[in-house]
Scaffold this motif. Structure first.
Motif, PDB file in Angstrom:
ATOM      1  N   ALA A 253       0.827  -1.209   0.000  1.00 41.63           N
ATOM      2  CA  ALA A 253       0.000   0.000   0.000  1.00 41.63           C
ATOM      3  C   ALA A 253       0.862   1.261   0.000  1.00 41.63           C
ATOM      4  N   TYR A 254       2.088   1.147   0.543  1.00 42.10           N
ATOM      5  CA  TYR A 254       3.028   2.280   0.523  1.00 42.10           C
ATOM      6  C   TYR A 254       3.311   2.724  -0.913  1.00 42.10           C
ATOM      7  N   SER A 255       3.538   1.740  -1.802  1.00 39.65           N
ATOM      8  CA  SER A 255       3.811   2.081  -3.206  1.00 39.65           C
ATOM      9  C   SER A 255       2.596   2.728  -3.847  1.00 39.65           C
ATOM     10  N   VAL A 256       1.415   2.185  -3.509  1.00 40.32           N
ATOM     11  CA  VAL A 256       0.186   2.755  -4.073  1.00 40.32           C
ATOM     12  C   VAL A 256       0.019   4.198  -3.593  1.00 40.32           C
ATOM     13  N   LEU A 257       0.310   4.397  -2.303  1.00 35.67           N
ATOM     14  CA  LEU A 257       0.188   5.746  -1.726  1.00 35.67           C
ATOM     15  C   LEU A 257       1.093   6.726  -2.462  1.00 35.67           C
ATOM     16  N   ARG A 258       2.336   6.317  -2.718  1.00 39.22           N
ATOM     17  CA  ARG A 258       3.284   7.198  -3.407  1.00 39.22           C
ATOM     18  C   ARG A 258       2.785   7.569  -4.795  1.00 39.22           C
ATOM     19  N   ALA A 259       2.152   6.578  -5.440  1.00 40.27           N
ATOM     20  CA  ALA A 259       1.739   6.804  -6.824  1.00 40.27           C
ATOM     21  C   ALA A 259       0.594   7.798  -6.924  1.00 40.27           C
ATOM     22  N   SER A 260      -0.108   8.057  -5.798  1.00 44.22           N
ATOM     23  CA  SER A 260      -1.310   8.867  -5.936  1.00 44.22           C
ATOM     24  C   SER A 260      -1.114  10.324  -5.500  1.00 44.22           C
ATOM     25  N   GLN A 266       4.612  16.953  -0.813  1.00 43.04           N
ATOM     26  CA  GLN A 266       3.510  16.299  -0.098  1.00 43.04           C
ATOM     27  C   GLN A 266       3.679  14.776  -0.116  1.00 43.04           C
ATOM     28  N   ARG A 267       4.064  14.265  -1.302  1.00 43.90           N
ATOM     29  CA  ARG A 267       4.246  12.825  -1.432  1.00 43.90           C
ATOM     30  C   ARG A 267       5.332  12.339  -0.467  1.00 43.90           C
ATOM     31  N   SER A 268       6.453  13.063  -0.422  1.00 41.04           N
ATOM     32  CA  SER A 268       7.559  12.641   0.438  1.00 41.04           C
ATOM     33  C   SER A 268       7.128  12.647   1.894  1.00 41.04           C
ATOM     34  N   ARG A 269       6.433  13.696   2.303  1.00 41.46           N
ATOM     35  CA  ARG A 269       6.059  13.835   3.709  1.00 41.46           C
ATOM     36  C   ARG A 269       5.068  12.751   4.124  1.00 41.46           C
ATOM     37  N   VAL A 270       3.980  12.630   3.324  1.00 42.33           N
ATOM     38  CA  VAL A 270       2.947  11.665   3.698  1.00 42.33           C
ATOM     39  C   VAL A 270       3.494  10.244   3.661  1.00 42.33           C
ATOM     40  N   SER A 271       4.335   9.933   2.635  1.00 42.25           N
ATOM     41  CA  SER A 271       4.818   8.552   2.580  1.00 42.25           C
ATOM     42  C   SER A 271       5.846   8.285   3.672  1.00 42.25           C
ATOM     43  N   ALA A 272       6.583   9.322   4.112  1.00 43.30           N
ATOM     44  CA  ALA A 272       7.499   9.122   5.247  1.00 43.30           C
ATOM     45  C   ALA A 272       6.701   8.782   6.505  1.00 43.30           C
ATOM     46  N   VAL A 273       5.614   9.526   6.719  1.00 44.13           N
ATOM     47  CA  VAL A 273       4.750   9.246   7.876  1.00 44.13           C
ATOM     48  C   VAL A 273       4.208   7.825   7.792  1.00 44.13           C
ATOM     49  N   TYR A 274       3.721   7.454   6.590  1.00 47.03           N
ATOM     50  CA  TYR A 274       3.134   6.119   6.430  1.00 47.03           C
ATOM     51  C   TYR A 274       4.183   5.030   6.627  1.00 47.03           C
ATOM     52  N   ASN A 275       5.414   5.292   6.181  1.00 45.34           N
ATOM     53  CA  ASN A 275       6.476   4.288   6.306  1.00 45.34           C
ATOM     54  C   ASN A 275       6.795   3.997   7.777  1.00 45.34           C
ATOM     55  N   ILE A 276       6.883   5.075   8.595  1.00 41.76           N
ATOM     56  CA  ILE A 276       7.128   4.892  10.031  1.00 41.76           C
ATOM     57  C   ILE A 276       5.977   4.102  10.652  1.00 41.76           C
ATOM     58  N   PHE A 277       4.763   4.466  10.250  1.00 39.54           N
ATOM     59  CA  PHE A 277       3.573   3.773  10.730  1.00 39.54           C
ATOM     60  C   PHE A 277       3.625   2.291  10.341  1.00 39.54           C
TER      61      PHE A 277
ATOM     62  N   ALA B 150      -6.855  10.607   7.272  1.00 37.53           N
ATOM     63  CA  ALA B 150      -5.978  11.769   7.387  1.00 37.53           C
ATOM     64  C   ALA B 150      -4.796  11.651   6.438  1.00 37.53           C
ATOM     65  N   ILE B 151      -4.284  10.399   6.261  1.00 38.42           N
ATOM     66  CA  ILE B 151      -3.173  10.195   5.329  1.00 38.42           C
ATOM     67  C   ILE B 151      -3.643  10.357   3.888  1.00 38.42           C
ATOM     68  N   ALA B 152      -4.784   9.726   3.576  1.00 39.50           N
ATOM     69  CA  ALA B 152      -5.241   9.684   2.191  1.00 39.50           C
ATOM     70  C   ALA B 152      -5.839  11.009   1.738  1.00 39.50           C
ATOM     71  N   ASN B 153      -6.192  11.841   2.718  1.00 41.85           N
ATOM     72  CA  ASN B 153      -6.838  13.122   2.457  1.00 41.85           C
ATOM     73  C   ASN B 153      -6.161  13.939   1.374  1.00 41.85           C
ATOM     74  N   LEU B 214       2.659  10.924  14.814  1.00 44.06           N
ATOM     75  CA  LEU B 214       2.861  11.232  13.394  1.00 44.06           C
ATOM     76  C   LEU B 214       1.945  12.327  12.853  1.00 44.06           C
ATOM     77  N   PHE B 215       0.790  12.520  13.479  1.00 46.23           N
ATOM     78  CA  PHE B 215      -0.141  13.482  12.870  1.00 46.23           C
ATOM     79  C   PHE B 215       0.427  14.901  12.767  1.00 46.23           C
ATOM     80  N   PRO B 216       1.187  15.368  13.780  1.00 45.06           N
ATOM     81  CA  PRO B 216       1.756  16.714  13.645  1.00 45.06           C
ATOM     82  C   PRO B 216       2.582  16.918  12.365  1.00 45.06           C
ATOM     83  N   PHE B 217       3.148  15.838  11.812  1.00 43.45           N
ATOM     84  CA  PHE B 217       3.903  15.977  10.561  1.00 43.45           C
ATOM     85  C   PHE B 217       2.995  15.974   9.350  1.00 43.45           C
ATOM     86  N   LEU B 218       1.761  15.498   9.546  1.00 46.04           N
ATOM     87  CA  LEU B 218       0.898  15.216   8.415  1.00 46.04           C
ATOM     88  C   LEU B 218       0.097  16.425   7.963  1.00 46.04           C
TER      89      LEU B 218
END
Lengths: 359, 221
Positions: A253-260, A266-277, B150-153, B214-218
């Protein structure tokens, strides 16, 4: 050359793993016997079906039934039937030690293959009960300590449930080890990205995650191959298998997230957060939840882990290098992926610039 | 005077409730969905075995949560979100949404249970255990889907993305839930119910902790 020594090391170690892992033979072993229940006082013949033995090439085969550590019965006669079968005759005493029934271990040895053991091979029932222990002149062998022939050649242990699949230890386990290290590195790059907002860290995290996914899928496939032999099915919906598959889905799902995403920052930030998660869910999925439920996997659900007699010195000699080899190969592939991503980015950047000049 | 995070959360939850109350069509739509699904299933099965009832209930509950919670970030436009972030702490924003969604989902799941009981009969033998499963399940699904939305938003076609990101996380939660409620229906005499409850709690706490970190970064753009 000086900078790339670890790549050479990786390739050599991997070559060593594959060659040693596939070429070193298994020790000889006893698969099963055709009789598992006899009465005390009986003379009987039992056929042992063996693995990797060379009975027709040796003059003498010896066999023992071990009742306990100080009561061992030597076979009267052992006849070889081909290379892999032996007919063994025993004569049992009228009264077993302590006047009780026992489960005896079968031991066979010869000069070419060394010794082989089948634990809990034959149940011996004490049929005559007497309050007074009769004196009987039965000759037990009291110890086999210096008796058994050991062969000092390189060989992997023979396990009744694993057979040749024991070699999968050098592929299945190191792939998961490597995957964990690679995902950990990827998560560290993601944390670095969130701290410094440097695009390079994001690309590195991405490259490492891709290789981690590849390793995870290979780990699942080698695990399924092993499960086909030992558990009886490619996929038996074991909790360990399910949770590993879910962990892989989370990373895919990480790859899918990056693609969208269109916006790079924004892509770098959100995918970094998702990767840690994703990494924080990986550990409970692989190591906590499978321990809570019944699982067939070694080390889970009350099963013993792979170790002790399974992992002897010959196994270790290949197993530890294989972990280093697979991890280094993973890092190498991740580095290549990272360079490819940089080149792709540059290409897109240049093309955009060219178009801008044209317009 | 700046409010504490706790007060901000309370105010924001109140705001969510007012918004929901003003546009009742959201809850109405979900209840319509539950009614029609249950009606179709009843017509299809006629006689429903307890173990089928159990699985069907949680599948319907899953899709209720997808429908009800995916809108939590997506429905609000960017300007309004920016406004929230200027007046409130980002953690207050996410935790108010999580708490509100837990409550909303619990209410919706109880309604769903009532509809199931009304149309397909009520096979629940141990109500206490079942309602605990309902509460834990609602919280787990609410936390997961709020964080995922929140991530997909920020991404394109976020609805599809929520399904892709959320479903792998939901599988362990639903598997434990189905096991707990199976023992509430006395379908199996499993002694590992406490293990399942602990698993659910661990997952919930883990998700909450990751959201907090993580949310503060998001949210920042």
């Amino acid at each position: 050359m000086k900078k790339n020594w670890w790549k050479i090391l990786a390739a050599l170690l991997l070559l060593y793993t594959i060659l040693a892992g596939f070429l070193i033979p298994l020790k000889s072993g006893i698969e099963y016997v055709n009789k598992d229940n006899v009465n005390s006082g009986a003379d009987f013949e039992v056929r042992a079906y063996c693995y990797n033995t060379h009975f027709s090439e040796v003059d003498e085969i010896r066999a023992w039934l071990k009742i306990d550590s100080s009561h061992i019965i030597k076979a009267k006669e052992v006849k070889a039937v081909g290379n892999l079968m032996a007919d063994i005759s025993f004569s049992l005493p009228q009264f077993l030690p302590n006047n009780k029934s026992h489960v005896a271990t079968l031991i066979i040895d010869n000069k070419k293959d060394g010794y082989a053991i089948l634990p809990s091979a034959i149940q011996i029932n004490q049929i005559a009960f007497d309050t007074i222990l009769p004196e009987e002149n039965f000759e037990y062998v009291s110890s086999l300590d210096n008796e058994l022939i050991t062969i000092n050649s390189l060989s992997f242990p023979y396990r009744n449930i694993l057979y040749e699949t024991i070699r999968n230890l050098f592929f299945h386990v190191p792939l998961w080890f490597g995957m964990l290290i690679i995902f950990l590195v990827s998560m560290i790059y993601s944390i670095l990205y969130l701290r410094n907002k440097n695009e390079i860290y994001d690309m590195k995290a991405n490259a490492f995650t891709q290789v981690g996914i590849l390793f995870g899928i290979l780990g699942l496939v080698t695990g399924a191959v092993w499960a086909r032999w030992t558990w009886g099915a490619w996929w038996s919906f074991d909790v360990k298998q399910n949770m590993s598959a879910i962990a892989m889905l989370i990373y895919i799902a990480y790859s899918v997230l990056r693609a969208s995403f269109d916006d790079v920052e924004q892509r770098s930030r959100v995918s970094a957060v998702y990767n840690i998660f994703a990494f924080s869910t990986l550990i409970p999925l692989l190591f906590v939840i499978p321990r809570l439920y019944d699982s067939l996997h070694p080390g889970n659900g009350g099963n013993p882990g792979f170790g002790g007699e399974d992992l002897d010195d010959t196994m270790r000699m290949v197993f530890y290098p294989s972990i280093i080899a697979w991890t280094l190969i993973g890092v190498w592939v991740a580095q290549l992926t990272y360079r490819y991503l940089i080149l792709k980015n540059k290409l897109i950047y240049n093309r955009n610039n060219k178009n801008r000049h044209k317009n | 005077m700046p409010m504490s995070i706790g007060n901000q959360i309370l105010v924001l939850i109140k705001k969510e409730m007012v918004l929901e109350w003003r546009s009742k069509y959201a809850i109405g739509g979900i209840m319509l969905y539950v009614f029609s699904t249950v009606f179709i299933m009843y017509n299809g099965f006629i006689q429903i075995e307890p173990h089928v009832w159990n699985v069907l209930f949680w599948i319907v509950a899953l899709f209720i949560s997808v429908n009800a919670l995916t809108k939590s970030f997506v429905s609000e436009n960017t300007q309004r979100q920016l406004y929230y972030y200027t007046i409130a702490h980002p953690l207050a924003v996410i935790f108010s949404k999580i708490i509100y969604n837990c409550i909303l989902l619990l209410i919706l799941n109880i309604l769903c249970f009532l509809v199931f009981g009304l149309i397909m009969g009520n096979p629940v033998k141990e109500s206490g255990l079942f309602f605990m499963a309902l509460t834990l399940g609602s919280c787990g699904l609410a936390i997961t889907f709020t964080f995922i939305s929140a991530i997909a938003n920020k991404a394109n076609n976020s609805a599809t993305l929520i399904a892709i990101l959320g479903f792998p996380l939901i599988i362990p939660i639903l598997v434990s839930l189905i096991k707990i409620s199976a023992s509430a229906l006395r379908l199996m005499t499993d002694t590992s119910v406490t293990t399942d409850i602990w698993t659910l709690l661990i997952i919930d706490v883990l998700l909450l902790a990751m959201t907090y970190l993580l949310f503060p970064f998001l949210w920042r753009d």
